[in-house]
Design a protein around this motif. Structure first.
Motif, short mmCIF file in Angstrom:
data_model
loop_
_atom_site.label_atom_id
_atom_site.label_comp_id
_atom_site.label_asym_id
_atom_site.label_seq_id
_atom_site.Cartn_x
_atom_site.Cartn_y
_atom_site.Cartn_z
N PRO A 1 -4.58 -12.28 -2.08
CA PRO A 1 -3.80 -12.63 -3.46
C PRO A 1 -4.56 -11.77 -4.52
O PRO A 1 -5.84 -11.89 -4.24
CB PRO A 1 -4.03 -14.17 -3.64
N ALA A 2 -4.04 -11.23 -5.29
CA ALA A 2 -4.70 -10.24 -6.41
C ALA A 2 -4.02 -10.24 -7.67
O ALA A 2 -2.47 -10.17 -7.57
CB ALA A 2 -5.02 -9.14 -5.91
N MET A 3 -4.50 -10.33 -8.73
CA MET A 3 -4.02 -9.69 -9.92
C MET A 3 -3.90 -8.13 -10.17
O MET A 3 -4.93 -7.66 -9.54
CB MET A 3 -4.66 -10.29 -11.20
N GLY A 4 -2.79 -7.67 -10.63
CA GLY A 4 -2.73 -6.14 -10.44
C GLY A 4 -1.35 -5.87 -11.11
O GLY A 4 -0.39 -6.70 -11.73
N LYS A 5 -1.05 -4.41 -10.79
CA LYS A 5 0.28 -3.97 -11.29
C LYS A 5 0.81 -2.73 -10.41
O LYS A 5 0.14 -2.08 -10.27
CB LYS A 5 -0.05 -3.43 -12.73
N TYR A 6 1.86 -3.20 -9.99
CA TYR A 6 2.46 -2.34 -9.20
C TYR A 6 2.89 -1.03 -9.81
O TYR A 6 3.95 -1.34 -10.44
CB TYR A 6 3.55 -2.80 -8.29
N GLN A 7 2.78 0.11 -9.13
CA GLN A 7 3.31 1.41 -9.89
C GLN A 7 3.92 2.14 -8.85
O GLN A 7 3.56 2.16 -7.48
CB GLN A 7 2.29 2.12 -10.35
N VAL A 8 4.77 3.02 -9.13
CA VAL A 8 5.19 4.33 -8.28
C VAL A 8 4.70 5.58 -8.81
O VAL A 8 3.99 5.65 -9.80
CB VAL A 8 6.88 4.05 -8.40
N GLY A 9 5.26 6.42 -7.87
CA GLY A 9 4.58 8.12 -8.26
C GLY A 9 3.61 8.45 -7.40
O GLY A 9 3.47 7.99 -6.36
N LYS A 10 2.90 9.55 -7.68
CA LYS A 10 2.09 10.40 -6.94
C LYS A 10 0.88 9.58 -6.56
O LYS A 10 0.13 9.85 -5.68
CB LYS A 10 1.60 11.72 -7.67
N GLN A 11 0.49 8.48 -7.17
CA GLN A 11 -0.58 7.59 -6.99
C GLN A 11 -0.44 6.32 -6.74
O GLN A 11 -1.11 5.34 -7.13
CB GLN A 11 -1.74 7.64 -8.06
N SER A 12 0.77 6.12 -6.06
CA SER A 12 1.15 4.67 -5.62
C SER A 12 0.82 4.54 -4.23
O SER A 12 0.31 5.10 -3.32
CB SER A 12 2.80 4.67 -5.85
N ILE A 13 1.21 3.42 -3.88
CA ILE A 13 0.80 2.52 -2.40
C ILE A 13 1.78 3.50 -1.53
O ILE A 13 1.49 3.72 -0.60
CB ILE A 13 1.20 1.19 -2.55
N LEU A 14 3.00 3.46 -2.00
CA LEU A 14 4.05 4.08 -1.01
C LEU A 14 3.55 5.38 -0.69
O LEU A 14 3.81 5.85 0.23
CB LEU A 14 5.41 4.21 -1.70
N GLU A 15 3.14 6.07 -1.89
CA GLU A 15 2.79 7.60 -1.32
C GLU A 15 1.42 7.65 -0.72
O GLU A 15 1.27 8.50 0.30
CB GLU A 15 2.41 8.16 -2.77
N TYR A 16 0.60 6.64 -0.68
CA TYR A 16 -0.64 6.51 0.23
C TYR A 16 0.01 6.26 1.47
O TYR A 16 -0.41 7.07 2.59
CB TYR A 16 -1.51 5.42 -0.25
N VAL A 17 0.73 5.50 1.69
CA VAL A 17 1.23 5.16 3.14
C VAL A 17 1.80 6.51 3.66
O VAL A 17 1.76 6.74 4.79
CB VAL A 17 2.35 3.91 3.02
N ARG A 18 2.79 7.18 2.81
CA ARG A 18 3.30 8.36 3.42
C ARG A 18 2.55 9.38 3.77
O ARG A 18 2.77 10.09 4.83
CB ARG A 18 4.26 9.08 2.06
N GLU A 19 1.21 9.68 2.94
CA GLU A 19 0.20 10.34 3.33
C GLU A 19 -0.60 10.08 4.64
O GLU A 19 -0.87 10.98 5.41
CB GLU A 19 -0.70 10.88 2.20
N CYS A 20 -0.43 8.67 4.80
CA CYS A 20 -1.48 8.24 6.13
C CYS A 20 -0.31 8.73 7.24
O CYS A 20 -1.04 9.12 8.27
CB CYS A 20 -1.45 6.65 5.78
N ALA A 21 0.89 8.83 7.00
CA ALA A 21 1.80 9.17 7.97
C ALA A 21 1.78 10.58 8.28
O ALA A 21 1.80 10.89 9.60
CB ALA A 21 3.38 8.62 7.69
N VAL A 22 1.27 11.24 7.37
CA VAL A 22 1.25 12.94 7.67
C VAL A 22 0.04 13.00 8.73
O VAL A 22 0.05 13.66 9.52
CB VAL A 22 0.65 13.78 6.23
N ALA A 23 -1.16 12.01 8.49
CA ALA A 23 -2.22 12.61 8.98
C ALA A 23 -2.34 11.70 10.45
O ALA A 23 -3.03 11.81 11.52
CB ALA A 23 -3.52 12.20 8.50
N ASN A 24 -1.35 10.80 10.50
CA ASN A 24 -1.04 10.13 11.86
C ASN A 24 0.26 9.84 12.36
O ASN A 24 1.00 8.90 12.27
CB ASN A 24 -1.44 8.60 11.27
N PRO A 25 0.83 11.00 12.72
CA PRO A 25 2.05 11.24 13.24
C PRO A 25 2.28 10.24 14.43
O PRO A 25 3.72 10.15 14.99
CB PRO A 25 2.28 12.62 13.54
#
Length: 625
Positions: A177-201
């Motif tokens: 559990p954590a306080m925070g703010k969800y964002q989209v874009g180039k520095q988002s969690i989704l983008e991090y997951v996508r880039e992890c998929a690049v290095a881990n096909p």
């Protein structure tokens, strides 16, 4: 009034947990947006490392659930090996506790801070414990924990612990559990997951965001990552204090054995040479070495010729992983060119081995009026923040990309063009700019190696653009030969009142080459490509031909043909179907063997390392839940 001096009774020791509780920005938890990102990053990196070390194809599930306007629950589930029940409090509740800090090998995590810092941040901002559920293959049941961190003593504060039934062989779930703010874009969690998929096909990812949208990226290869092997410290990678500490804690009976057994690349002969150079007695106990003698040892390490450290302590992605990862994640941009990945030889920085590998995608739907997208990795971990402080960005900005067909003002800065540049720096001790490991320090040895990779990528793009021009010219030449000469023959025959003669031998004499060309048209099933090979030479030919489509899945015959005894003016043709969206088809690359390269146009000599294996382009799916 002068400032009051603190009394002795006011001084007290602070634990490492207390320090990071007050200075969480050092670890990257410096804003609400970035803090949620850091929690996912640390947990996901741990999951991928654990799967890689145990030879498991990763299956990762990330979920961000919104509790209220500012509070979230971040959940990461993996199919890793699980954690022994007794180790859970240490792994998740004690900072600087881990298995990799003293291990000389490449890994995503090293200090044993990341996931514990994430739990600490959650505890600070919500005053609630985190939930951990883990199961090993050899255990009959899973174990569930609710725990926080006792910051005064830097240890886990266990709220509850109990066994539980979990219908999996092995794996771990962590919910913070954590306080925070969800964002989209180039520095988002989704983008991090996508880039992890690049290095881990070889991994599959599923992510659910706070709005109920689900994103899936499936694995595109069953190959396992190459795990790194731990090595002993290399003498050139150690500071004076490191050598002194090793000597004081060594159990070796003498310095000669200390050098042979506790350092890498020091044989009995090399140990004798080192001790002879520095004047230290081989029989002396390591713990009795004076600081002056330690200094002489370090000087001798530099003076004596030592072999570089072995390379099995590193775990590169490799060409196939880079190629498949780029096609899997960025295939929705329908690039017209996937550059051949570049993998540099191993280099050494301060005695620590490192290397660089890179890839590039070009064209398609990628915007040409924006700076190229730079995807940075260090030890298989995406670097989404602080690009301007990174050695990778520096190498890209200092290179003149104009000679390779990119737009770049003054030959400096990140170039403009329809491209994504992937760069991975990996090694035992990557020098980062901060503890949060968001950018690689501007070490010249690393910048130079990145630059060499980039030049190879640039030459590949330049060659691709040149092929497009040559393909267009060849097609135009083919069109003119097949249009003008028959038309001249028909008109001449009409004027003379004769029948139109067979002009194929004439065309063969004029052209004297083998033409490889293609025509394509869109159908309901996809893009139908018809390949044509015409022997416009004066003798029969035999050869092998291979087609390498730029993207898409093919449906039909194998894309390689054995052509035997094709007579002059003879024609060979076949077709194949490319499925999936291909809005800007750049043409298929054709390669050949078995014929003089001077005698063929429209195809190139087959490279020695060419692979006819094709990779399916997997699109990221987004569904409403």
């Amino acid at each position: 009034m002068p400032p009051r001096k603190a009394t002795i009774s006011e001084f007290r020791e602070a634990s490492i947990s207390e320090f990071f509780e007050k200075n969480r920005h050092i670890l990257g938890f410096d804003s609400p947006q970035k803090s949620l990102f850091m929690i996912v990053k640390e947990a996901l990196d741990n999951s991928l490392d654990a799967c890689e070390e145990h030879g498991i194809l990763p299956e990762i599930r990330v979920s961000i659930d919104k509790i209220d306007s500012e509070e979230f629950t971040v959940s990461i589930e993996d199919n890793g090996p699980g954690i022994e029940r007794r180790q859970v409090p240490n792994v998740f509740g004690k900072l600087l506790y881990g298995s990799r800090f003293h291990s000389f090998k490449q890994s995503r995590g090293q200090q044993g801070i990341g996931i514990t810092a994430a739990i600490l941040y959650g505890q600070i901002t919500t005053a609630r414990p985190s939930f951990i559920k883990t199961k090993r293959k050899e255990d009959d049941v899973a174990y569930e924990f609710h725990l926080g961190i006792n910051v005064k003593e830097n240890r886990a504060d266990i709220h509850s612990e109990k066994p539980a039934i979990w219908d999996v062989q092995h794996g771990t779930i962590i919910q913070i559990p954590a306080m925070g703010k969800y964002q989209v874009g180039k520095q988002s969690i989704l983008e991090y997951v996508r880039e992890c998929a690049v290095a881990n096909p070889n991994a599959s990812f599923r992510m659910s965001d706070p709005d109920g949208k689900t994103y899936e990226i499936s694995r595109v290869t069953e190959a396992l990552s190459k795990p790194a092997v731990a090595i002993k410290p290399h003498p050139l990678g150690l500071e004076l204090g490191d050598i002194n500490s090793m000597a004081k804690n060594s159990s070796a009976p003498d310095v000669a054995k200390f050098l042979r057994e506790e350092f890498n690349r020091i044989s009995e002969k090399v140990a004798e040479e080192i001790l002879s150079h520095c004047g230290v007695s081989p029989a002396k106990k390591p713990s009795d070495l004076s600081l002056q003698e330690i200094k002489k040892l370090k000087e001798a390490f530099l003076a004596v010729k030592l072999m570089p450290p072995p390379t099995d302590c590193l775990s590169p992605l490799g060409s196939e992983f880079i190629k498949k990862g780029l096609k899997s994640v960025y295939g929705d941009n329908h690039p017209s060119h996937y550059g051949k990945p570049v993998v540099r030889p191993i280099s050494v920085y301060n005695g620590n081995p490192f290397s660089v590998e890179a890839g590039i995608v070009y064209g398609g739907d990628l915007p040409s009026d924006q700076p190229v997208r730079v995807v940075r990795f260090a030890n298989k971990v995406p670097l989404l923040y602080q690009p301007g402080a990174c050695a990778i960005t520096k190498a890209i900005s200092e290179m003149d990309w104009r000679q390779y067909g990119f737009d770049q003002k003054g030959g400096q800065g990140v170039p403009f063009g329809p491209a994504i540049i992937f760069v991975h720096v990996y090694g035992i001790r990557i020098p980062f700019t901060s503890e949060s490991k968001e950018a690689i320090a501007n070490v010249q040895a690393i910048v130079d190696e990145v630059s060499l990779c980039l030049r190879s990528l640039g030459r590949g793009v330049k060659s691709f653009l040149g092929k497009k021009d040559r393909r267009a010219k060849i097609y135009e030449k083919f069109r003119l030969v097949n249009t003008l000469i028959p038309e001249i023959g028909r008109k001449a025959a009409h004027i003379l009142g004769e029948e139109v003669p067979d002009l194929e031998p004439v065309i063969s004499k004029i052209a004297n080459v083998v033409f490889v060309t293609e025509e394509f048209n869109k159908t309901e099933q996809g893009l139908k490509v018809e390949m044509r090979l015409i022997n416009y030479t004066r003798r029969s030919i035999s050869m092998n031909l291979v087609a390498d489509p730029p993207t898409g899945d093919y449906d039909g015959p194998e894309l390689k043909w054995e052509i035997k005894d094709l007579e002059p003016a003879g024609e060979f043709r076949d077709s194949f179907l490319l499925t999936g969206p291909i809005p800007d088809y750049p043409g298929t690359n054709y390669y050949f063997t078995g014929i003089d390269p001077v005698r063929i146009q429209g195809a190139e000599l087959l490279p020695a390392d060419f692979s006819t294996e094709t990779v399916s382009v997997v699109e990221t799916q987004e569904e409403e839940q």
